[in-house]
Design a protein around this motif. Structure first.
Motif, PDB file in Angstrom:
ATOM      1  N   HIS A 141       0.827  -1.210   0.000  1.00  0.00           N
ATOM      2  CA  HIS A 141       0.000   0.000   0.000  1.00  0.00           C
ATOM      3  C   HIS A 141       0.861   1.260   0.000  1.00  0.00           C
ATOM      4  N   HIS A 142       2.064   1.197   0.601  1.00  0.00           N
ATOM      5  CA  HIS A 142       2.953   2.363   0.544  1.00  0.00           C
ATOM      6  C   HIS A 142       3.384   2.633  -0.898  1.00  0.00           C
ATOM      7  N   ASN A 143       3.676   1.562  -1.632  1.00  0.00           N
ATOM      8  CA  ASN A 143       4.107   1.732  -3.018  1.00  0.00           C
ATOM      9  C   ASN A 143       2.949   2.206  -3.894  1.00  0.00           C
ATOM     10  N   GLU A 144       1.731   1.729  -3.598  1.00  0.00           N
ATOM     11  CA  GLU A 144       0.568   2.186  -4.356  1.00  0.00           C
ATOM     12  C   GLU A 144       0.323   3.680  -4.142  1.00  0.00           C
ATOM     13  N   LEU A 145       0.439   4.135  -2.895  1.00  0.00           N
ATOM     14  CA  LEU A 145       0.213   5.554  -2.606  1.00  0.00           C
ATOM     15  C   LEU A 145       1.341   6.426  -3.156  1.00  0.00           C
ATOM     16  N   LEU A 146       2.555   5.877  -3.181  1.00  0.00           N
ATOM     17  CA  LEU A 146       3.664   6.592  -3.814  1.00  0.00           C
ATOM     18  C   LEU A 146       3.432   6.679  -5.318  1.00  0.00           C
ATOM     19  N   GLY A 147       3.005   5.576  -5.923  1.00  0.00           N
ATOM     20  CA  GLY A 147       2.753   5.566  -7.363  1.00  0.00           C
ATOM     21  C   GLY A 147       1.660   6.534  -7.769  1.00  0.00           C
ATOM     22  N   ILE A 148       0.560   6.576  -6.996  1.00  0.00           N
ATOM     23  CA  ILE A 148      -0.530   7.490  -7.351  1.00  0.00           C
ATOM     24  C   ILE A 148      -0.086   8.941  -7.177  1.00  0.00           C
ATOM     25  N   SER A 149       0.871   9.179  -6.268  1.00  0.00           N
ATOM     26  CA  SER A 149       1.392  10.539  -6.096  1.00  0.00           C
ATOM     27  C   SER A 149       2.160  10.994  -7.325  1.00  0.00           C
ATOM     28  N   TYR A 150       2.921  10.078  -7.935  1.00  0.00           N
ATOM     29  CA  TYR A 150       3.604  10.423  -9.185  1.00  0.00           C
ATOM     30  C   TYR A 150       2.577  10.756 -10.274  1.00  0.00           C
ATOM     31  N   MET A 151       1.497   9.992 -10.308  1.00  0.00           N
ATOM     32  CA  MET A 151       0.476  10.235 -11.320  1.00  0.00           C
ATOM     33  C   MET A 151      -0.194  11.595 -11.103  1.00  0.00           C
ATOM     34  N   ILE A 152      -0.435  11.943  -9.839  1.00  0.00           N
ATOM     35  CA  ILE A 152      -1.001  13.253  -9.524  1.00  0.00           C
ATOM     36  C   ILE A 152      -0.047  14.355  -9.962  1.00  0.00           C
ATOM     37  N   ASP A 153       1.262  14.139  -9.764  1.00  0.00           N
ATOM     38  CA  ASP A 153       2.227  15.151 -10.187  1.00  0.00           C
ATOM     39  C   ASP A 153       2.241  15.310 -11.705  1.00  0.00           C
ATOM     40  N   VAL A 154       2.044  14.216 -12.440  1.00  0.00           N
ATOM     41  CA  VAL A 154       1.934  14.312 -13.896  1.00  0.00           C
ATOM     42  C   VAL A 154       0.751  15.215 -14.262  1.00  0.00           C
ATOM     43  N   ILE A 155      -0.393  14.990 -13.615  1.00  0.00           N
ATOM     44  CA  ILE A 155      -1.574  15.803 -13.916  1.00  0.00           C
ATOM     45  C   ILE A 155      -1.299  17.276 -13.615  1.00  0.00           C
ATOM     46  N   ARG A 156      -0.595  17.534 -12.513  1.00  0.00           N
ATOM     47  CA  ARG A 156      -0.299  18.930 -12.141  1.00  0.00           C
ATOM     48  C   ARG A 156       0.618  19.612 -13.157  1.00  0.00           C
ATOM     49  N   SER A 157       1.384  18.828 -13.893  1.00  0.00           N
ATOM     50  CA  SER A 157       2.236  19.416 -14.925  1.00  0.00           C
ATOM     51  C   SER A 157       1.401  20.114 -15.996  1.00  0.00           C
ATOM     52  N   TYR A 158       0.118  19.750 -16.059  1.00  0.00           N
ATOM     53  CA  TYR A 158      -0.793  20.316 -17.055  1.00  0.00           C
ATOM     54  C   TYR A 158      -1.885  21.168 -16.404  1.00  0.00           C
ATOM     55  N   ALA A 159      -2.360  20.717 -15.221  1.00  0.00           N
ATOM     56  CA  ALA A 159      -3.464  21.420 -14.557  1.00  0.00           C
ATOM     57  C   ALA A 159      -2.992  22.583 -13.706  1.00  0.00           C
ATOM     58  N   GLY A 160      -1.690  22.610 -13.365  1.00  0.00           N
ATOM     59  CA  GLY A 160      -1.156  23.673 -12.529  1.00  0.00           C
ATOM     60  C   GLY A 160      -0.830  23.175 -11.128  1.00  0.00           C
ATOM     61  N   SER A 162      -1.433  24.231  -8.202  1.00  0.00           N
ATOM     62  CA  SER A 162      -2.439  24.336  -7.139  1.00  0.00           C
ATOM     63  C   SER A 162      -3.582  23.334  -7.300  1.00  0.00           C
ATOM     64  N   TRP A 163      -3.555  22.541  -8.362  1.00  0.00           N
ATOM     65  CA  TRP A 163      -4.646  21.606  -8.615  1.00  0.00           C
ATOM     66  C   TRP A 163      -4.640  20.450  -7.616  1.00  0.00           C
ATOM     67  N   HIS A 164      -5.842  19.953  -7.257  1.00  0.00           N
ATOM     68  CA  HIS A 164      -5.980  18.780  -6.401  1.00  0.00           C
ATOM     69  C   HIS A 164      -7.025  17.844  -7.003  1.00  0.00           C
ATOM     70  N   PRO A 165      -6.883  16.539  -6.790  1.00  0.00           N
ATOM     71  CA  PRO A 165      -7.830  15.575  -7.378  1.00  0.00           C
ATOM     72  C   PRO A 165      -9.233  15.730  -6.813  1.00  0.00           C
ATOM     73  N   ASN A 166     -10.201  15.134  -7.509  1.00  0.00           N
ATOM     74  CA  ASN A 166     -11.545  15.035  -6.952  1.00  0.00           C
ATOM     75  C   ASN A 166     -11.563  14.009  -5.815  1.00  0.00           C
ATOM     76  N   THR A 167     -11.018  12.812  -6.106  1.00  0.00           N
ATOM     77  CA  THR A 167     -10.993  11.725  -5.118  1.00  0.00           C
ATOM     78  C   THR A 167      -9.781  10.841  -5.379  1.00  0.00           C
ATOM     79  N   VAL A 168      -9.182  10.351  -4.305  1.00  0.00           N
ATOM     80  CA  VAL A 168      -8.184   9.289  -4.401  1.00  0.00           C
ATOM     81  C   VAL A 168      -8.823   8.023  -3.845  1.00  0.00           C
ATOM     82  N   PHE A 169      -8.839   6.968  -4.646  1.00  0.00           N
ATOM     83  CA  PHE A 169      -9.371   5.664  -4.239  1.00  0.00           C
ATOM     84  C   PHE A 169      -8.201   4.760  -3.847  1.00  0.00           C
ATOM     85  N   THR A 170      -8.334   4.022  -2.748  1.00  0.00           N
ATOM     86  CA  THR A 170      -7.254   3.143  -2.311  1.00  0.00           C
ATOM     87  C   THR A 170      -7.762   1.712  -2.140  1.00  0.00           C
TER      88      THR A 170
END
Length: 333
Positions: A141-160, A162-170
């Protein structure tokens, strides 16, 4: 039935873990000693590491810092552009949609095997998920949460930024606390799902890369990532990892791959080779790389590779290549 081969990842996937642990009051030295991994993976970010060993390292780091959500908190300081050449390449896509497509195409080739990325979209919402096809559970679960954080950072490269997700599912149990993770991700968190995922507005998919976004760079060549289920290449990569600490031992390599010593030896026999031959091939590759550094004396390289003196190394190198190391080095000029 042939044993299942562990997936692999690059050391860069751990992000700035040493500095992060220091700020959290933990010791990366103790963690690496406890999980028996070489310190070289903190400096050589292109090193290939068994995925199960990254799980174990994150689990031990969580215990060291007393943080049940260590992977998620580490994920807040990671940056996708630093995720080996893969991160920069993915984020060089002109839009977020293209960055996601690149991530799916490149992850198993450039960064990490035994990892499945999926993407679904409705008219208004997009869902991007990550799943590890790896039987090891400790630290998953630590690796899953680390991996989703990288994905969120990818989105921020385009969304800005200050952007935050709608929901994180675990994939954590439904009864697990949500508030600590909601503080970390600054969004709603929902537990009890089959895979870890992030949901966001589908309207972001056609956003262009922000001016401060990542750019694609050539960088130094990285160690080849073994193809999934390529047993010999995976064993060779783990032997390469061992060489950064000491002369490779069959018990160490088999343990890191989740195999018994005998299972590893039988696997090598079925492929017409032996552990000794794999080690020799790894030593040869390392020697060739080091000889390209003309500032390193041949005696120094010999000692690094575990030889007692330059003479023993010279005999081995002549056996591998048909020429002494001095002649090989001269041929490079």
């Amino acid at each position: 039935m042939a044993p299942r081969i562990s997936g692999v990842t690059r050391a860069s996937a751990l992000g700035p873990i040493a500095e992060f642990m220091d700020r959290q009051g933990g010791s990366i030295t103790r963690v690496l000693n406890d999980v028996d991994l070489p310190f070289a993976l903190l400096e050589h970010r292109d090193l290939v590491v068994p995925l199960r060993e990254q799980f174990r390292l994150l689990e031990r780091a969580a215990r060291e810092t007393g943080d049940d959500f260590f992977g998620a908190r580490l994920g807040q300081v990671v940056r996708s552009r630093e995720l080996s050449r893969f991160g920069a390449w993915a984020c060089a896509g002109p839009t977020l949609r293209e960055a996601i497509r690149r991530a799916h195409a490149g992850i198993g080739v450039m960064l990490q095997t035994a990892t499945v990325l999926r993407f679904t979209q409705t008219d208004e919402s997009a869902l991007w998920s990550i799943e590890f096809v790896e039987p090891e559970c400790e630290g998953r679960h630590h690796n899953e949460l680390l991996g989703i954080s990288y994905m969120i950072d990818v989105i921020r490269s385009y969304a800005g930024a200050s952007w935050h997700p709608n929901t994180v599912f675990t994939a954590l149990a439904k009864a697990e606390r949500r508030a600590p993770l909601e503080d970390v991700f600054r969004c709603n968190v929902s537990h009890g799902h089959a895979v870890t995922a992030v949901s966001f507005s589908a309207g972001l998919l056609d956003c262009p890369r922000s001016p401060a976004g990542h750019i694609e760079g050539e960088g130094a060549p990285e160690a080849e990532l073994p193809r999934e289920r390529d047993a010999l290449a995976t064993i060779g990569a783990v032997v390469d990892l061992a060489l950064h600490e000491d002369y490779p031992r069959v018990d160490w390599v088999s343990a890191k791959m989740g195999l018994s010593r005998r299972s590893l030896q039988r696997l090598l026999e079925r492929n017409g080779t032996s552990f000794g031959q794999i080690v020799e091939q790894s030593l040869c590759r390392r020697a060739i790389v080091r000889l390209g550094d003309h500032g390193a004396a041949i005696t120094e390289i010999a000692l690094e590779l575990g030889y007692s003196d330059a003479a023993h190394f010279t005999r081995a190198f002549r056996r591998w290549t048909g020429m002494p190391p001095s002649a090989y080095r001269q041929s490079l000029t």
